[in-house]
Design a protein around this motif. Structure first.
Motif, PDB file in Angstrom:
ATOM      1  N   VAL A  21      11.136 -11.634   2.520  1.00 16.06           N
ATOM      2  CA  VAL A  21      12.196 -10.630   2.427  1.00 16.06           C
ATOM      3  C   VAL A  21      12.475 -10.317   0.963  1.00 16.06           C
ATOM      4  O   VAL A  21      12.540  -9.147   0.561  1.00 16.06           O
ATOM      5  CB  VAL A  21      13.473 -11.122   3.138  1.00 16.06           C
ATOM      6  N   TYR A  22      12.605 -11.366   0.151  1.00 18.57           N
ATOM      7  CA  TYR A  22      12.850 -11.176  -1.278  1.00 18.57           C
ATOM      8  C   TYR A  22      11.630 -10.567  -1.959  1.00 18.57           C
ATOM      9  O   TYR A  22      11.751  -9.626  -2.752  1.00 18.57           O
ATOM     10  CB  TYR A  22      13.194 -12.526  -1.921  1.00 18.57           C
ATOM     11  N   TRP A  23      10.456 -11.054  -1.661  1.00 21.12           N
ATOM     12  CA  TRP A  23       9.249 -10.623  -2.371  1.00 21.12           C
ATOM     13  C   TRP A  23       8.893  -9.174  -2.055  1.00 21.12           C
ATOM     14  O   TRP A  23       8.472  -8.430  -2.937  1.00 21.12           O
ATOM     15  CB  TRP A  23       8.097 -11.566  -2.041  1.00 21.12           C
ATOM     16  N   ASP A  24       9.072  -8.755  -0.809  1.00 20.23           N
ATOM     17  CA  ASP A  24       8.795  -7.369  -0.456  1.00 20.23           C
ATOM     18  C   ASP A  24       9.749  -6.424  -1.189  1.00 20.23           C
ATOM     19  O   ASP A  24       9.342  -5.359  -1.672  1.00 20.23           O
ATOM     20  CB  ASP A  24       8.927  -7.175   1.052  1.00 20.23           C
ATOM     21  N   HIS A  25      11.003  -6.812  -1.291  1.00 21.71           N
ATOM     22  CA  HIS A  25      11.982  -5.978  -1.997  1.00 21.71           C
ATOM     23  C   HIS A  25      11.681  -5.899  -3.483  1.00 21.71           C
ATOM     24  O   HIS A  25      11.684  -4.809  -4.074  1.00 21.71           O
ATOM     25  CB  HIS A  25      13.390  -6.538  -1.776  1.00 21.71           C
ATOM     26  N   TRP A  26      11.377  -7.046  -4.100  1.00 26.73           N
ATOM     27  CA  TRP A  26      11.269  -7.076  -5.554  1.00 26.73           C
ATOM     28  C   TRP A  26       9.919  -6.630  -6.083  1.00 26.73           C
ATOM     29  O   TRP A  26       9.806  -6.235  -7.248  1.00 26.73           O
ATOM     30  CB  TRP A  26      11.653  -8.465  -6.076  1.00 26.73           C
ATOM     31  N   VAL A  27       8.887  -6.630  -5.260  1.00 30.41           N
ATOM     32  CA  VAL A  27       7.628  -6.073  -5.753  1.00 30.41           C
ATOM     33  C   VAL A  27       7.782  -4.567  -5.988  1.00 30.41           C
ATOM     34  O   VAL A  27       7.158  -3.997  -6.888  1.00 30.41           O
ATOM     35  CB  VAL A  27       6.453  -6.389  -4.797  1.00 30.41           C
ATOM     36  N   LYS A  28       8.649  -3.908  -5.224  1.00 31.94           N
ATOM     37  CA  LYS A  28       8.941  -2.491  -5.487  1.00 31.94           C
ATOM     38  C   LYS A  28       9.568  -2.316  -6.865  1.00 31.94           C
ATOM     39  O   LYS A  28       9.233  -1.383  -7.600  1.00 31.94           O
ATOM     40  CB  LYS A  28       9.882  -1.937  -4.418  1.00 31.94           C
ATOM     41  N   ARG A  29      10.482  -3.210  -7.213  1.00 28.56           N
ATOM     42  CA  ARG A  29      11.124  -3.138  -8.531  1.00 28.56           C
ATOM     43  C   ARG A  29      10.109  -3.391  -9.644  1.00 28.56           C
ATOM     44  O   ARG A  29      10.143  -2.735 -10.703  1.00 28.56           O
ATOM     45  CB  ARG A  29      12.265  -4.146  -8.613  1.00 28.56           C
ATOM     46  N   VAL A  30       9.206  -4.324  -9.419  1.00 28.72           N
ATOM     47  CA  VAL A  30       8.151  -4.590 -10.407  1.00 28.72           C
ATOM     48  C   VAL A  30       7.313  -3.342 -10.632  1.00 28.72           C
ATOM     49  O   VAL A  30       6.991  -2.975 -11.766  1.00 28.72           O
ATOM     50  CB  VAL A  30       7.272  -5.767  -9.942  1.00 28.72           C
ATOM     51  N   LEU A  31       6.942  -2.663  -9.567  1.00 29.16           N
ATOM     52  CA  LEU A  31       6.136  -1.453  -9.684  1.00 29.16           C
ATOM     53  C   LEU A  31       6.878  -0.365 -10.454  1.00 29.16           C
ATOM     54  O   LEU A  31       6.273   0.361 -11.269  1.00 29.16           O
ATOM     55  CB  LEU A  31       5.745  -0.947  -8.288  1.00 29.16           C
ATOM     56  N   GLU A  32       8.169  -0.257 -10.244  1.00 31.22           N
ATOM     57  CA  GLU A  32       8.972   0.706 -11.009  1.00 31.22           C
ATOM     58  C   GLU A  32       9.004   0.362 -12.483  1.00 31.22           C
ATOM     59  O   GLU A  32       9.061   1.249 -13.345  1.00 31.22           O
ATOM     60  CB  GLU A  32      10.402   0.741 -10.463  1.00 31.22           C
ATOM     61  N   TRP A  33       8.990  -0.921 -12.784  1.00 30.36           N
ATOM     62  CA  TRP A  33       9.104  -1.414 -14.172  1.00 30.36           C
ATOM     63  C   TRP A  33       7.798  -1.268 -14.944  1.00 30.36           C
ATOM     64  O   TRP A  33       7.815  -1.148 -16.183  1.00 30.36           O
ATOM     65  CB  TRP A  33       9.549  -2.868 -14.117  1.00 30.36           C
ATOM     66  N   LEU A  34       6.670  -1.248 -14.277  1.00 25.81           N
ATOM     67  CA  LEU A  34       5.383  -1.190 -14.993  1.00 25.81           C
ATOM     68  C   LEU A  34       5.333   0.024 -15.921  1.00 25.81           C
ATOM     69  O   LEU A  34       5.715   1.130 -15.524  1.00 25.81           O
ATOM     70  CB  LEU A  34       4.224  -1.129 -14.000  1.00 25.81           C
ATOM     71  N   PRO A  35       4.828  -0.140 -17.127  1.00 25.47           N
ATOM     72  CA  PRO A  35       4.783   0.963 -18.109  1.00 25.47           C
ATOM     73  C   PRO A  35       3.594   1.897 -17.886  1.00 25.47           C
ATOM     74  O   PRO A  35       2.670   1.968 -18.691  1.00 25.47           O
ATOM     75  CB  PRO A  35       4.683   0.222 -19.434  1.00 25.47           C
ATOM     76  N   LEU A  36       3.634   2.633 -16.793  1.00 21.77           N
ATOM     77  CA  LEU A  36       2.549   3.556 -16.458  1.00 21.77           C
ATOM     78  C   LEU A  36       2.754   4.899 -17.169  1.00 21.77           C
ATOM     79  O   LEU A  36       3.874   5.337 -17.379  1.00 21.77           O
ATOM     80  CB  LEU A  36       2.492   3.761 -14.945  1.00 21.77           C
ATOM     81  N   GLU A  70       0.834  -1.202   0.000  1.00 21.22           N
ATOM     82  CA  GLU A  70       0.000   0.000   0.000  1.00 21.22           C
ATOM     83  C   GLU A  70       0.871   1.256   0.000  1.00 21.22           C
ATOM     84  O   GLU A  70       0.588   2.225  -0.716  1.00 21.22           O
ATOM     85  CB  GLU A  70      -0.933  -0.004   1.206  1.00 21.22           C
ATOM     86  N   ARG A  71       1.935   1.245   0.768  1.00 19.89           N
ATOM     87  CA  ARG A  71       2.835   2.395   0.791  1.00 19.89           C
ATOM     88  C   ARG A  71       3.591   2.536  -0.526  1.00 19.89           C
ATOM     89  O   ARG A  71       3.804   3.644  -1.003  1.00 19.89           O
ATOM     90  CB  ARG A  71       3.810   2.253   1.959  1.00 19.89           C
ATOM     91  N   TYR A  72       3.941   1.413  -1.139  1.00 21.90           N
ATOM     92  CA  TYR A  72       4.709   1.466  -2.385  1.00 21.90           C
ATOM     93  C   TYR A  72       3.909   2.093  -3.530  1.00 21.90           C
ATOM     94  O   TYR A  72       4.488   2.681  -4.434  1.00 21.90           O
ATOM     95  CB  TYR A  72       5.157   0.067  -2.800  1.00 21.90           C
ATOM     96  N   VAL A  73       2.591   1.938  -3.530  1.00 19.07           N
ATOM     97  CA  VAL A  73       1.783   2.451  -4.646  1.00 19.07           C
ATOM     98  C   VAL A  73       1.115   3.782  -4.328  1.00 19.07           C
ATOM     99  O   VAL A  73       0.316   4.279  -5.130  1.00 19.07           O
ATOM    100  CB  VAL A  73       0.714   1.420  -5.080  1.00 19.07           C
ATOM    101  N   LYS A  74       1.464   4.403  -3.213  1.00 20.03           N
ATOM    102  CA  LYS A  74       0.710   5.568  -2.740  1.00 20.03           C
ATOM    103  C   LYS A  74       0.732   6.734  -3.716  1.00 20.03           C
ATOM    104  O   LYS A  74      -0.193   7.547  -3.737  1.00 20.03           O
ATOM    105  CB  LYS A  74       1.221   6.020  -1.371  1.00 20.03           C
ATOM    106  N   ASP A  75       1.765   6.865  -4.541  1.00 25.76           N
ATOM    107  CA  ASP A  75       1.852   7.982  -5.486  1.00 25.76           C
ATOM    108  C   ASP A  75       1.701   7.548  -6.938  1.00 25.76           C
ATOM    109  O   ASP A  75       2.064   8.286  -7.850  1.00 25.76           O
ATOM    110  CB  ASP A  75       3.202   8.695  -5.321  1.00 25.76           C
ATOM    111  N   MET A  76       1.162   6.371  -7.173  1.00 29.86           N
ATOM    112  CA  MET A  76       1.191   5.806  -8.516  1.00 29.86           C
ATOM    113  C   MET A  76      -0.136   5.898  -9.275  1.00 29.86           C
ATOM    114  O   MET A  76      -0.188   5.581 -10.454  1.00 29.86           O
ATOM    115  CB  MET A  76       1.627   4.329  -8.455  1.00 29.86           C
ATOM    116  N   ASP A  77      -1.221   6.290  -8.619  1.00 30.79           N
ATOM    117  CA  ASP A  77      -2.532   6.253  -9.274  1.00 30.79           C
ATOM    118  C   ASP A  77      -2.764   4.889  -9.914  1.00 30.79           C
ATOM    119  O   ASP A  77      -3.116   4.764 -11.088  1.00 30.79           O
ATOM    120  CB  ASP A  77      -2.668   7.375 -10.302  1.00 30.79           C
TER     121      ASP A  77
END
Length: 258
Positions: free
Chosen positions: A243-258, A65-72
């Motif tokens: 530990v791995y999944w929490d870290h890498w879901v942030k990277r996935v969100l950065e990668w999404l073509p928004l 929830e915090r990772y997507v807070k500014d992503m619409d």
């Protein structure tokens, strides 16, 4: 930003199903979350859980929830039991639910969600990584980008590994005779080899280097590259854990073509 816990009835499954939904919200709040939440054509990510999870596990184990807070970006987290995003042999049609019924339910309940392929994505971990890639390969017209985190992507090639996790009866209840998985609609490698890569979404694959499923991810990535898919592969130190999944879901969100 709103967090909704939603109980819906699935006509496909003939049962109540739970969803956690993160939804952008326009607010006057100035600290902690975005105050300019989109209210129309909201991009959507279907975020799928693994074998030991349910609709709530991404919320409980990561800071999604915090990772997507500014992503619409809306995040739909459904509960799909232990059915591997498949129409099972015990007559529970989880593939039809996740691929066809769930988007219809979400658009009915949340009309601000986009209907554009270019703004629709799926991702998941472990079993959910398998489910997300399956969505991208079997429903390429619906998704622009797909991500697998520590996905179980090579089940047809890894029967012995499956049997170390659960009994033969369990797997055959889902897929039928294990020898029949290879070359079927549930075999991701077969789907990769038969889909026209120019019609496919882009893919992101990651897995920890200490994870037993690392080889499955690298093998799938190589098959995609050989067929001309747009695939990004990244790995790093890590095991099959949150530990791995929490870290890498942030990277996935950065990668999404928004």
């Amino acid at each position: 930003m709103a967090l909704l816990q939603v109980n819906v009835f699935s006509n496909v499954l003939e049962m109540e199903v739970m969803l956690d939904v993160i939804l952008p919200q326009e607010t006057k709040k100035t600290l902690g979350t975005n105050s300019k939440g989109a209210t129309e054509d909201v991009a959507v990510l279907y975020l799928l859980h693994g074998m030991n999870g349910n609709h709530s596990v991404w919320q409980r184990r990561t800071a999604i929830e915090r990772y997507v807070k500014d992503m619409d970006l809306a995040v739909i987290m459904p509960s799909t039991e232990l059915a591997w995003y498949t129409n099972t042999r015990y007559d529970m049609n989880y593939w039809t639910f996740i691929a066809e019924e769930l988007p219809k339910i979400c658009h009915e309940l949340f009309p601000q969600l986009t209907r554009k392929r270019a703004r629709t994505f799926a991702a998941g971990l472990s079993m959910g990584g398998y489910g997300a890639v399956k969505l991208g390969l079997r429903k390429p017209e619906n998704f622009a980008a797909i991500a697998s985190i520590s996905g179980g992507l090579t089940i047809a090639e890894g029967i012995d590994q499956l049997l170390e996790i659960k009994s033969k009866a369990y797997w055959e209840g889902i897929f039928g005779p294990l020898a029949g998985i290879k070359g079927s609609e549930n075999d991701l490698i077969h789907l990769i080899e038969t889909l026209d890569a120019s019609q496919a979404p882009k893919f992101f694959i990651t897995c920890g280097t200490e994870d037993p499923l690392h080889q499955a991810s690298t093998y799938t990535m190589q098959k995609m590259q050989d067929r001309g898919y747009d695939v990004t592969f990244e790995d790093g130190p890590g095991e099959h854990d949150w530990v791995y999944w929490d870290h890498w879901v942030k990277r996935v969100l950065e990668w999404l073509p928004l």
